[in-house]
Each structure stands twice: as structure tokens, then as C-alpha cells.
Design an enzyme around this catalytic site. Structure first.
Site, PDB file in Angstrom:
ATOM      1  N   SER A 156       0.802  -1.225   0.000  1.00 56.73           N
ATOM      2  CA  SER A 156       0.000   0.000   0.000  1.00 56.73           C
ATOM      3  C   SER A 156       0.832   1.270   0.000  1.00 56.73           C
ATOM      4  O   SER A 156       0.811   2.061   0.948  1.00 56.73           O
ATOM      5  CB  SER A 156      -0.976  -0.040   1.159  1.00 56.73           C
ATOM      6  N   ARG A 171       7.393   6.124  -4.479  1.00 56.11           N
ATOM      7  CA  ARG A 171       7.901   6.772  -3.262  1.00 56.11           C
ATOM      8  C   ARG A 171       7.306   6.050  -2.064  1.00 56.11           C
ATOM      9  O   ARG A 171       6.261   5.402  -2.170  1.00 56.11           O
ATOM     10  CB  ARG A 171       7.511   8.255  -3.208  1.00 56.11           C
ATOM     11  N   ASP A 209      -4.036  -1.525  -1.208  1.00 54.75           N
ATOM     12  CA  ASP A 209      -5.108  -1.873  -0.254  1.00 54.75           C
ATOM     13  C   ASP A 209      -6.475  -1.325  -0.688  1.00 54.75           C
ATOM     14  O   ASP A 209      -7.521  -1.925  -0.416  1.00 54.75           O
ATOM     15  CB  ASP A 209      -4.777  -1.439   1.182  1.00 54.75           C
TER      16      ASP A 209
HETATM   17  C1  BGC Z   1      -0.387   5.117   0.213  1.00 54.84           C
HETATM   18  C2  BGC Z   1      -1.459   4.400  -0.562  1.00 54.84           C
HETATM   19  C3  BGC Z   1      -2.353   3.617   0.374  1.00 54.84           C
HETATM   20  C4  BGC Z   1      -2.874   4.491   1.500  1.00 54.84           C
HETATM   21  C5  BGC Z   1      -3.743   3.740   2.492  1.00 54.84           C
HETATM   22  C6  BGC Z   1      -0.982   5.901   1.357  1.00 54.84           C
HETATM   23  O1  BGC Z   1       0.029   6.460   2.140  1.00 54.84           O
HETATM   24  O2  BGC Z   1       0.337   5.983  -0.634  1.00 54.84           O
HETATM   25  O3  BGC Z   1      -0.893   3.552  -1.540  1.00 54.84           O
HETATM   26  O4  BGC Z   1      -3.426   3.067  -0.354  1.00 54.84           O
HETATM   27  O5  BGC Z   1      -1.772   5.057   2.189  1.00 54.84           O
HETATM   28  O6  BGC Z   1      -3.062   2.706   3.112  1.00 54.84           O
END
Ligand code: BGC
Length: 503
Positions: A156, A171, A209
Site C-alpha cells: 500500500s 515513493r 489496499d
Molecule cells: C499510500 C497508498 C495507500 C494508502 C492507504 C498511502 O500512504 O500511498 O498507496 O493506499 O496510504 O493505506
């Protein structure tokens, strides 16, 4: 009373008016379109190569792992094909030093080890039996294809996805910072370590996620309506939605099944309006950003998600304590300090440490409506490290915490409204459904009292939604998106392989 007046003044700085919501939604839709045109935009709009949502009839046994916050989860999921599933899981906290390790290998070797431990303790018979029957040293992995567990990898963080089971890290977010991993294919990194342990596991799907949440909600949602959006309001925040394929103008690098005409897009809305055209930007937001590991990035997330709300509160309270005009946590201005002694804050108190205040205190503050705010005062002792706070102190904390959380929920409403408007799902011409179904997950939306109500209140203010539209939006918690959702995508990946679309 001076203290409460000061708390009121500060709370007002967190107001995000209906006009602000409307402006932000217009900007959100603009940035969605930009992200569909090209790479490198604020809303990354990442095509996920997932071209359909499940309908609840899917079956099979899959593995899933989930890296995305403070814990790493490994699970196996048996999909029963009747909208139900059985999930077995183990969870381990990620050691802090691995979140900022020198090399990607340190983290991914730890993850592979957890998969090994999980298989040994939950699938030993099945696992050993399969290995013995199918061990075929001639093949590259040492196992025949059919003996291999397919694994959905919920990762995620923003990834430039190059196929259903490949993607390079753009990133890190949420406090992770391993520069060595940036630009590398995270599925390959995990596969390498699984292979070193000789595990019969194939990383078949790379899943954000939010995409998992969308799939899980679609599998379990009542009725026939396809779910439009999966959204997370937890440690981080983000959303993935079903896009019409022809609207994705930027080139897609990997193979996919084009017959559905749709593809799930991961917005990575945490970085919406990094340029701060429409987002609120109090002095407290500025301090938080300046002291974060990624200044100027994830600006929307820094105003919405659980990783940051506790820290915003801490910064506000810390500054208030330095203001000699309004005694705060000093006991001098208290009319009813029934804890007896003078308020004490020791040097190691969480209130004094960056990132040490958990956002759950915002939910506690909102839930405690007792006359003496006893529960909140206990949490102020435990979670902020302030001994014997007065009732007035607690009331000030409650007011400010409420203002911070309400602003977060209204901003969350901006993102959901933007996606609904962009997709035209409320428009009768845009689809026959009466309702727009949305799956959500994450501690804020699950535990903050009234988060959804404030989100809805903001959406009602949006032109094109209003009261009538808001009533047609159905929001449901989709638990275990990262498990069942990842399994469902591993299943989609297996189907793609079977049809020869991918290897
Ligand atoms: C991430 C996402 C993720 C979200 C929730 C963010 O910091 O960049 O990819 O879906 O958090 O977990």
C-alpha cells in the site's frame, strides 16, 4: 474561560466551509483528468490492470500478504463462491529499524520469513504433501506450476504498475523510508526472497489496499450493484475506482483483458493538491509538513489520515502550552480539578515527542460526552503524559480534536464526491443503478464517531450531488480487503495466465 475561548479561536482555523468543499471538488476532478493523461501528476491515477470486479461466485484457496502500515499480515483465504470466505491470518509488527533500513533486502527477507512461518504453522500438511508429490528439481522454481500457492501482494504505497504482478515503487509514505527500494519492482524483491527460502509460492498479483477493498466489497456487497470505489481512511488515505478504459489516455505498459472496457485505477489521492491551491494550510499543518520525512508531498493525506491527526493535535496543544496568556495544562485556571494535585508533564511525555500521540485520542475525545470528561482525562494522562489535567483542559482538547477530525472527514468527502462526479455514476444516463456502492476501511472511518456523517454533510454541499444524490450513496465497511481482495486479484491473474494474456 479564557482557555475555552482560545480553543474556540483555534478550532475555527480548522473550518472547511461548503464553498471550500465545492472549490476543492472542482480541483479534484481536474487533477483526476490530468492523472489519466500522463505520468508524474499529483493524482497518480495508476492503472492496476484489474479489469473487472468480482460478483461473489469466485472460488479457490489463495495466499495474501499485506504491507502498508505498522503491521505485516500473512493470510490464506478460502473463497467459497457464495459471497463468503474463510480467512486464516497471522500478524506481526514491523520492526521500526526495517521501515528505514539501508537496503530493500533487509525488509523483504523479513517478509518472506513471515510467509515461511505462516505456511509451517497453518498449512503444513497441505504444504509438505504438495512439496513431496510435486518436487521437480528440473523446473526453475523446483516445483510444478500446479503445486504453487498463488499469492496476492497487498503493497500500500504508490507504485508505477507495469502489469498485474509487477510494479516499481514511486515513493514511500507513512513513515517508511528505504531509498534503495525506490524504482525497483516490489514483486520481484519479494519473489527473490521467497525463492531463497525455497517456498512454493508465486507472487501473482500486486495490489494496493484500496483495490483490495474495492474487490472485497464487490465480492461481499448485497445486491447486484457493482461497487464503484474502495477507499481507505486509516494510517494513510487513498481510493481506487472503476474507470472506463477509453478515458485512460496514458500508455499502459502491461498486458490485460480489454473485453470489459473497464479498469480499476488507483488514484493515490494522498498527494492531491500538493501545490496547496485549495487545501487548508494552518500554521500547524505547515509545522507538521516541515518536520515530516517527505515535506511538500502527500499534502491531502497529511490533513486526513490517522498517521497525522494525532500529530496535528499534539502540535496545537504544544503551542498552546507555550502561551502564558491562557494557562493550559498548568492547573492555574481550573475550577474543578478532581484529580487533586497540580498538573504535571514530565519531559518524556508523548505530548513533547514528535509522532508520539496516537490519533485514537481523537475518537476518545469525541465519544466522551460525560459531564466530567473522565475517560478523556484518563486518556490525556495515559496518551499525552499529562498528569491531573483539569476539566477545562480536557474540554479544550475535546474542542480542538473535534475541529481537526471534522475537517479531515469533510476533506474525505471531497475525494469521494470528486470520484462520483467524474464517473457520472449518479447520472441516470451514466448507468441504470439507483445506488452508488462504496467500500471503505481504516481505523478513522471505522472508529471515529460521525466520520461518515461529516463526509456526507460535505458531499451534500456539492453541486451535482446535493441531498438527493447523497441519499443514493451506499457506504459499507469492507473488512479484510487486503486479504480477500488480494486473493480475488490473484484469481484474476491466474485466469489471465490461463488465457495466455500474461506469463
Ligand atoms: C499510500 C497508498 C495507500 C494508502 C492507504 C498511502 O500512504 O500511498 O498507496 O493506499 O496510504 O493505506
Amino acid at each position: 474561560m479564557a482557555l475555552l475561548a482560545e480553543a474556540k479561536r483555534i478550532s475555527a482555523l480548522f473550518e472547511f466551509s461548503d464553498d471550500d468543499v465545492r472549490n476543492a471538488v472542482v480541483e479534484f476532478v481536474t487533477e483526476m483528468n490530468e492523472g489519466l493523461e500522463k505520468n508524474g501528476t499529483t493524482l497518480s491515477q495508476i492503472p492496476t490492470f484489474v479489469t473487472g470486479v468480482p460478483n461473489g461466485t469466485e472460488k479457490g484457496l489463495y495466499l495474501a500478504v499485506d504491507l502498508g502500515g505498522t503491521n505485516f499480515r500473512v493470510c490464506s483465504i478460502q473463497l467459497h463462491g457464495d459471497t463468503t470466505f474463510t480467512l486464516t491470518q497471522s500478524k506481526v509488527a514491523i520492526p521500526k529499524e526495517l521501515m528505514v533500513a539501508e537496503t530493500a533486502k533487509e525488509l523483504f527477507a523479513f517478509l518472506a520469513k513471515q510467509v515461511e512461518l505462516f505456511l509451517k504453522s497453518h498449512h503444513e500438511e497441505h504444504f509438505e504433501g504438495r512439496v513431496e508429490r510435486h518436487q521437480t528439481p528440473g523446473t526453475p522454481t523446483g516445483y510444478e506450476e500446479e503445486s504453487i500457492f498463488r499469492l496476492g501482494f497487498t503493497f500500500s504505497f504508490p507504485v508505477h504498475q507495469t502489469g498485474i504482478n509487477s510494479g516499481t515503487l514511486i515513493r514511500w509514505t507513512k513513515g517508511f523510508d528505504i531509498q534503495d527500494a525506490v524504482g525497483k519492482d516490489v514483486c520481484a524483491l519479494l519473489q527473490e526472497e521467497l525463492d531463497l527460502l525455497k517456498l512454493p509460492v508465486k507472487v501473482s498479483a500486486l495490489v494496493n489496499d484500496t483495490v483490495g477493498t474495492l474487490m472485497a466489497r464487490s465480492y461481499t456487497a448485497p445486491g447486484k450493484t457493482d461497487t464503484l470505489l474502495g477507499a481507505i481512511f486509516g494510517t494513510g488515505t487513498n481510493g481506487a475506482y472503476v474507470e472506463t478504459m477509453s478515458k485512460i489516455k496514458k500508455p499502459l505498459e502491461g498486458a490485460y483483458d480489454s473485453t470489459t472496457g473497464q479498469m480499476v485505477v488507483n488514484t493515490e489521492w494522498g498527494s492531491f493538491d500538493n501545490g496547496l491551491k485549495v487545501l487548508p494550510n494552518t500554521i500547524y499543518d505547515q509545522i507538521l509538513d516541515k518536520e515530516s520525512v517527505n515535506p511538500g508531498i502527500q499534502m491531502f493525506e497529511k490533513r486526513i489520515s490517522g498517521m497525522f491527526l494525532g500529530e496535528i493535535l499534539r502540535i496545537v496543544l504544544d503551542i498552546m502550552m507555550g502561551n502564558s496568556k491562557n494557562p493550559f495544562f498548568t492547573d492555574k485556571d481550573s475550577s474543578s480539578n478532581d484529580f487533586g494535585s497540580t498538573t504535571v508533564i514530565d519531559d518524556n511525555a508523548p505530548l513533547k515527542q514528535q509522532w508520539a500521540v496516537d490519533s485514537s485520542i481523537l475518537s476518545v475525545a469525541q465519544s466522551d460526552n460525560s459531564v466530567g470528561l473522565r475517560t478523556l482525562r484518563q486518556f490525556i494522562e495515559k496518551d499525552l503524559g499529562v498528569q491531573a489535567p483539569s476539566l477545562e483542559d480536557a474540554q479544550a482538547v475535546k474542542d480542538i480534536a473535534h475541529a481537526i477530525a471534522k475537517r479531515a472527514a469533510r476533506l474525505a468527502g471531497v475525494a469521494v464526491a470528486g470520484i462520483i462526479l467524474h464517473t457520472g455514476r449518479l447520472d441516470p444516463k451514466g448507468g441504470p443503478e439507483d445506488i452508488v456502492d462504496i467500500g471503505v476501511d481504516g481505523s478513522l472511518v471505522e472508529f471515529y464517531p460521525g466520520f461518515e456523517d461529516y463526509m456526507r454533510e460535505a458531499m451534500r454541499a456539492v453541486d451535482g450531488i446535493g441531498h438527493a444524490g447523497e441519499k443514493r450513496i451506499r457506504i459499507g465497511i469492507a473488512k479484510d480487503g487486503s486479504g480477500v481482495g488480494a486473493a480475488l486479484i490473484a484469481l484474476v491473474a491466474a485466469k489471465l495466465e490461463a488465457t495466455g494474456i500474461t506469463a
